[in-house]
Design an enzyme around this catalytic site. Structure first.
Site, short mmCIF file in Angstrom:
data_model
loop_
_atom_site.label_atom_id
_atom_site.label_comp_id
_atom_site.label_asym_id
_atom_site.label_seq_id
_atom_site.Cartn_x
_atom_site.Cartn_y
_atom_site.Cartn_z
NE ARG A 65 -3.72 -2.43 0.12
CZ ARG A 65 -3.59 -3.69 -0.81
NH1 ARG A 65 -2.13 -3.56 -1.39
NH2 ARG A 65 -3.98 -4.80 -0.07
CB SER B 137 -9.93 -2.37 2.92
OG SER B 137 -9.37 -3.53 4.21
CD GLU C 144 -5.43 -1.11 2.52
OE1 GLU C 144 -6.44 -0.65 1.31
OE2 GLU C 144 -5.77 -1.81 2.94
#
Length: 316
Positions: free
Chosen positions: A187, A237, A307
């Protein structure tokens, strides 16, 4: 009090400068004092001084050049999917690339503008019998945002197929960055480390069997529909997966699943998602995220990192 006065004076100056944008760049679609809740996937977020929708690279460069010359802060939101904008909104200019959506194919390379939807790009790959992009068929982000965060799902990441991207830097120069230049990690990409804008990205795929590609995409789409709370607004998410753990299970084991916080709720369908069930505010989301992090740390000594990007100002 003096510092507060200087801050307010500075904010007022930025607002005046952004109001001049429509005169300075008359061919660019610009909305003033626009509520960002109209654009974010969570349906939350305060107003931005100026929201700009460039149509091509020249528009983006002209806008960034003007902001640099006038000392106006700017930020790019992609299509605002994996994002929370605080209720106080954003000062300066928000750039949305949702009108830059061209996707081209040459042999086994797909070239897509930053505003193109990741899902649409996977279907273009399918139409040309190109494999390697199936993992992204359910990720509701833009190409630019996907490159920015090295988006991934179902054991695939963007870095697996990324070849290069044209990047606009804050000084107005445009560079082409290769896969190695991006320093991809979980990420993460180099784009996160400096003011820069992904304009166009290229992905190198392999020739495949159309039937098998379509079958895999259908499987992943059904899996996403089965497990994710798509019936409610959400930011996707919320947390990165901690090493050695699964975020959803940690939240379930802490008896947090289903918890309602203002208008936000930890999804009953997937504990890794927070959904907007009743006119939630960004503050509801942010406070619930903090509560989850605190609880998981206390119960399991595991640190949950977000995230989702959280940006903007607190309401006054």
């Amino acid at each position: 009090m003096f510092e507060k006065f200087i801050r307010i004076e500075g904010e007022g100056l930025i607002k005046v400068k952004t109001m001049e944008l429509t005169k300075a760049l008359p061919n660019l679609k610009i909305l003033l004092d626009e509520p960002l809740m109209n654009y974010t996937f969570t349906k939350t977020g305060g107003p931005v001084d100026a929201l700009a929708f460039p149509k091509d690279n020249d528009d983006v460069k002209a806008l960034v050049d003007y902001c640099r010359e006038q000392a106006i802060p700017w930020i790019v939101l992609g299509n605002a999917s994996n994002l929370i904008v605080r209720d106080g909104g954003i000062r300066g200019v928000v750039i949305m690339l949702t009108e830059m959506t061209t996707i081209r194919v040459e042999e086994n390379v797909i070239t897509a503008q930053a505003g193109a939807k990741l899902i649409d790009t996977t279907y273009v790959a399918l139409d040309h019998s190109l494999t390697g992009f199936e993992f992204a068929c359910g990720i509701p982000g833009s190409i630019g945002g996907a490159v920015f965060m090295n988006a991934g799902a179902y054991d695939g990441q963007l870095q697996d197929v990324f070849e290069s991207a044209d990047i606009l830097l804050a000084d107005g120069t445009i560079e082409t960055w290769s896969n190695s230049d991006m320093h991809f990690a979980y990420r993460h990409s180099t784009v996160q480390e400096q003011p820069a804008i992904v304009l166009t990205a290229r992905f190198k795929l392999m020739a495949g069997d159309t039937v098998q590609i379509e079958k895999r995409m259908k499987e992943l789409t059904e899996l996403r529909q089965l497990k994710q709370p798509l019936e409610y607004p959400s930011c996707g998410s919320v947390f990165k997966r901690p090493v050695g753990h699964f975020t959803g299970k940690l939240i379930q084991d802490a008896d947090l699943q289903g918890l309602v916080w203002g208008g936000a709720q930890i999804s009953e369908k997937h504990a890794g998602f927070i959904v907007n069930i009743n006119n939630a505010t960004a503050t509801d989301y942010i406070e619930l995220i903090a509560h989850i992090q605190k609880t998981i740390k206390e119960k399991f000594d595991v640190t949950l990192e977000t995230e989702v990007r959280i940006i903007g100002e607190e309401p006054k």
